[in-house]
Enzyme design. Structure first.
Site, PDB file in Angstrom:
ATOM      1  CG  ASP A  64     -57.703  44.790  33.781  1.00 42.05           C
ATOM      2  OD1 ASP A  64     -56.610  44.424  33.317  1.00 42.05           O
ATOM      3  OD2 ASP A  64     -58.303  45.800  33.361  1.00 42.05           O
ATOM      4  CG  HIS A  65     -56.310  42.159  30.387  1.00 40.43           C
ATOM      5  ND1 HIS A  65     -56.613  43.405  30.870  1.00 40.43           N
ATOM      6  CD2 HIS A  65     -56.695  42.168  29.085  1.00 40.43           C
ATOM      7  CE1 HIS A  65     -57.170  44.127  29.896  1.00 40.43           C
ATOM      8  NE2 HIS A  65     -57.229  43.396  28.803  1.00 40.43           N
ATOM      9  CG  ASP A 119     -57.392  47.735  27.090  1.00 42.27           C
ATOM     10  OD1 ASP A 119     -57.017  46.585  27.357  1.00 42.27           O
ATOM     11  OD2 ASP A 119     -58.507  47.988  26.578  1.00 42.27           O
ATOM     12  NE  ARG A 379     -61.667  44.485  20.197  1.00 39.49           N
ATOM     13  CZ  ARG A 379     -60.644  45.174  20.694  1.00 39.49           C
ATOM     14  NH1 ARG A 379     -59.732  44.568  21.411  1.00 39.49           N
ATOM     15  NH2 ARG A 379     -60.525  46.439  20.420  1.00 39.49           N
ATOM     16  CB  SER A 539     -56.092  44.453  21.135  1.00 39.59           C
ATOM     17  OG  SER A 539     -54.827  44.108  20.624  1.00 39.59           O
ATOM     18  NE  ARG A 541     -53.947  41.637  21.832  1.00 37.07           N
ATOM     19  CZ  ARG A 541     -54.917  40.752  21.653  1.00 37.07           C
ATOM     20  NH1 ARG A 541     -54.724  39.687  20.912  1.00 37.07           N
ATOM     21  NH2 ARG A 541     -56.094  40.909  22.232  1.00 37.07           N
TER      22      ARG A 541
HETATM   23  C1  MIC Z   1     -58.645  43.274  24.210  1.00 36.13           C
HETATM   24  O1  MIC Z   1     -59.790  43.503  24.571  1.00 36.13           O
HETATM   25  O2  MIC Z   1     -58.361  42.771  23.112  1.00 36.13           O
HETATM   26  C2  MIC Z   1     -57.507  43.613  25.166  1.00 36.13           C
HETATM   27  C3  MIC Z   1     -56.969  42.334  25.681  1.00 36.13           C
HETATM   28  O3  MIC Z   1     -58.013  44.349  26.252  1.00 36.13           O
HETATM   29  C4  MIC Z   1     -56.477  44.435  24.388  1.00 36.13           C
HETATM   30  C5  MIC Z   1     -55.220  44.679  25.113  1.00 36.13           C
HETATM   31  C6  MIC Z   1     -54.294  43.506  25.139  1.00 36.13           C
HETATM   32  O4  MIC Z   1     -54.172  42.771  24.160  1.00 36.13           O
HETATM   33  O5  MIC Z   1     -53.644  43.321  26.177  1.00 36.13           O
HETATM   34  C7  MIC Z   1     -57.000  45.787  23.902  1.00 36.13           C
HETATM   35  O6  MIC Z   1     -58.182  45.923  23.681  1.00 36.13           O
HETATM   36  O7  MIC Z   1     -56.205  46.695  23.665  1.00 36.13           O
HETATM   37 FE1  SF4 Z   2     -60.784  43.462  29.288  1.00 35.38          FE
HETATM   38 FE2  SF4 Z   2     -60.275  44.110  26.738  1.00 35.38          FE
HETATM   39 FE3  SF4 Z   2     -62.379  42.621  27.383  1.00 35.38          FE
HETATM   40 FE4  SF4 Z   2     -62.360  45.142  28.050  1.00 35.38          FE
HETATM   41  S1  SF4 Z   2     -62.347  44.330  25.996  1.00 35.38           S
HETATM   42  S2  SF4 Z   2     -62.990  43.441  29.348  1.00 35.38           S
HETATM   43  S3  SF4 Z   2     -60.234  45.474  28.532  1.00 35.38           S
HETATM   44  S4  SF4 Z   2     -60.252  42.049  27.625  1.00 35.38           S
END
Ligand code: MIC
Ligand code: SF4
Length: 645
Positions: A64-65, A119, A379, A539, A541
């Site tokens: 999805d990313h 995630d 965010r 996140s 990550r």
């Molecule tokens: C995000 O919203 O910051 C992400 C991208 O979904 C991250 C995960 C990632 O960095 O791959 C998260 O929220 O954990």
């Molecule tokens: Fe995707 Fe992270 Fe954004 Fe949710 S917050 S839509 S999981 S990038």
């Protein structure tokens, strides 16, 4: 004494430890989820552990990313992930099927079960009564291998909901209200557990929005009871058999109680550039907007999009606004079409995108220079949109569509009568992009496809006896993992290639970081970073730990750490230390040279206080309060080394 819902679920999953706030517990994990940006690494780690098939009740791999395919990299990752899923007994959600959290809520979330996901917004499933926690990829890999998940028992905060939301005020405003009270660190070490008569006025997707945004408060997770509303949701999804009633005991004892009167809330917004910079929408009203996006795992459910569609039956998008919709899932898209919502979106002037994360993580949809962008995302950390500086506001779908129509930030109550939004009793269900696991015999014959974007995992050396090195960077409070390891369309495709992605560590804060760190590493010195409060928020990550580790970072010294980042640091052998006296933060500076003598020995002995000798400045005492499991992991240099053994 009565039990909270959190205690009820944890008790039935407890493997070790006591449910006493602050103590380490281990729990059995029923389900796992990964997404592609963290998943490739998680599955490389799972392979390194060497288990033939996942041992969970259910594991799902979502794409999805990284769904912009501008060259071979993301496409290589997708193929790797699909063949890994086929090989190891994992569900695979193909690109276009939707955002992991939305799809999981629709197809898999089960009240009373435990879920960990690589995630940070995994708590979204708390809307369906699950105990769902975000974790690093390695923790998820361990859970897939049948190992328990370790966490510190959180405090349980009861959020008592009374009343009912008024028209044009929605679940997002509940979360924004809580963010204004708790800030981005008020939920640290806590579960937010919702109860009270207001609960039944909220649908499961609305509850999910609230749980999703608990992550922005730093909460370990958030959870709603499972009641008749949950039953109706599961029935609508053709999964009524997954329903069980679940709630806290009437005399449950919470560590703390927060009261929210839903009927007193009004439209709110998080102003640039932090999710807790909350104001009333009326205070910001009148500022011109150039981009408005409805989407993300927080607000892209059928209810959200149907509301927008209903509003656009009577209005058109302002000519100066790019109004964009990113549906949460294929299911949302299909049901919206069946209910004629798609027609109103198109006729009203919407720019439609595929189901997925997209602009939420800077995969496209960057806003113009100096322009306000309103988003229903999770965010608005600085630069996350892909434009730097950016001016991103976080709002409800109601505020988003009202502002898109007027061309300026607008309180949606100005639109007059609130449209009626009725959700179907039974959703149209289409799992054509969701591939079930293969039977064991067939799975064994699958060959995993590894394109050139899939780099092997590096070796992680053990912790040396003494740590000698240089603090090459000092940062302030609330540093996010987006600061440490930025995302976006250019960097995300490198997630499966550690040497390549490590070149972007701290790119927007101190672009020289990788070069300086590697030079020290080559000289056999360690790299240190100094941080303030809530270091590593945001996140899950693990690249924010893995990539610095690859560059030679061995200690991070901060006033406090965010939960998932702290675990990721330990999992990859970076020692997270906390100032004993936070005034020492002021004493230390970038380029200070340090030595910690006998760190390894001290950790072995279970010491909790360590002395750092700083050249020209004397001694600074720091705390390293680790459990035995964490100490062994730090000494071995990585949890992976331990798991391999
Ligand atoms: C995000 O919203 O910051 C992400 C991208 O979904 C991250 C995960 C990632 O960095 O791959 C998260 O929220 O954990
Ligand atoms: Fe995707 Fe992270 Fe954004 Fe949710 S917050 S839509 S999981 S990038």
């Amino acid at each position: 004494m009565g039990k909270t819902l959190t205690h009820i679920i944890l008790e039935s999953h407890l493997v070790s430890g006591k449910l006493i706030a602050g103590e380490e517990i281990a729990i059995k994990i029923d389900q796992t989820l990964t997404q592609d940006a963290t998943g490739t690494m998680a599955y490389l780690e799972f392979e390194a552990i060497g288990i033939p098939r996942v041992k969970t009740e259910l594991s799902v791999s979502y794409v999805d990313h990284n769904i912009l395919q501008t060259d071979f990299k993301n496409a290589d990752d997708h193929l790797f992930l699909q063949t890994v899923a086929m090989r190891y007994g994992i569900w695979f959600s193909k690109p276009g099927n939707g955002i992991c959290h939305q799809v999981h809520l629709e197809r898999f979330a089960k009240p009373g079960k435990t879920l960990i996901g690589s995630d940070s917004h995994t708590p979204t499933a708390g809307g369906c009564g699950m105990f769902a926690v975000g974790a690093g990829g390695l923790d998820v890999a361990m859970a897939m291998a049948g190992k328990p998940f370790y966490l510190r028992m959180p405090k349980v905060v009861g959020v008592y909901l009374r009343g009912r939301l008024r028209p044009w005020v929605s679940a997002r405003d509940v979360a924004l209200y809580l963010l204004s009270k708790l800030t981005v660190k008020g939920g640290l070490g806590k579960v937010l557990e919702y109860f009270g008569e207001g609960v039944k006025t909220l649908s499961v997707p609305e509850r999910a929005t609230i749980c999703n945004l608990g992550t922005e408060m730093g909460a370990t997770t958030s959870i709603f009871p499972s009641d008749e509303v949950t039953r109706a949701w599961l029935y609508a999804q053709g999964r009524e058999e997954d329903y069980v009633e679940l709630k806290a005991d009437d005399d449950a004892k919470y560590d703390e109680i927060i009261e929210v009167d839903l009927s007193r809330l009004e439209p709110l917004c998080a102003c640039p550039s932090s999710p807790d910079n909350v104001k009333r929408v009326v205070e910001e009203a009148g500022k011109p907007v150039y981009q408005v996006i409805v989407g993300s795992c927080a607000n892209s459910s059928l209810k959200d999009l149907l509301l927008v569609a209903k509003v656009l039956e009577k209005h058109k998008v302002h000519p100066m606004v790019s109004f964009e919709v990113n549906p949460g899932s294929l299911q949302v898209l299909e049901n919206l079409t069946v209910l004629s919502g798609m027609k109103s979106l198109i006729e009203g002037g919407t720019r439609l995108h595929q189901a997925g994360c997209l602009g939420c993580i800077g995969m496209g949809q960057a806003p113009p220079t100096n322009a306000i962008s309103l988003r229903t995302f999770t965010r608005n950390f600085p630069g996350r949109s892909g434009t730097n500086p950016d001016f991103v506001y976080l709002v409800s779908p109601e505020t988003a569509v009202a502002s898109a129509i007027k061309g300026v930030i607008t309180d949606p109550r100005e639109l007059g009568e609130y449209p009626e939004v009725t959700l179907p009793e039974r959703f149209v269900i289409n799992d054509s992009l969701l591939i079930p696991p293969l039977p064991e015999e067939e799975a064994k014959r699958i060959e995993i496809i590894r394109g050139p974007n899939i780099a092997p995992l590096p070796q992680f050396d053990e912790l040396p006896e003494d740590l000698e090195g240089v603090f090459i960077l000092k940062v302030g409070d609330n540093i996010t993992t987006d600061h440490i390891m930025p995302a976006g369309a250019q960097i995300l495709p490198l997630r499966s290639n550690l040497p390549a992605i490590s070149q972007y560590v701290y790119r927007n804060v101190y672009a020289e970081f990788p070069k300086v760190a590697l030079t020290l590493k080559e000289k056999g010195l360690s790299v240190g970073v100094i941080g303030g409060e809530n270091y590593g928020q945001g996140s899950s990550r693990e690249h924010a730990a893995l990539a610095p580790r690859y560059l030679g970072v061995r200690i991070k010294l901060a006033k406090s750490f965010a939960r998932i980042h702290r675990s990721n640091l330990i999992n990859f052998g970076i020692v997270p230390l906390v100032f004993e006296n936070s005034k020492d933060y002021d004493l230390l500076e970038k380029d200070d040279k340090f030595v910690i003598r006998g760190l390894r020995e001290g950790l072995l002995r279970g010491e909790k206080r360590f002395k750092i000798e700083v050249e020209g400045k004397g001694e600074v005492w720091v705390l390293g309060e680790f459990t035995e499991r964490e100490r062994v992991c730090l000494i071995k240099g990585s949890l992976l080394n331990l798991a391999r053994e």
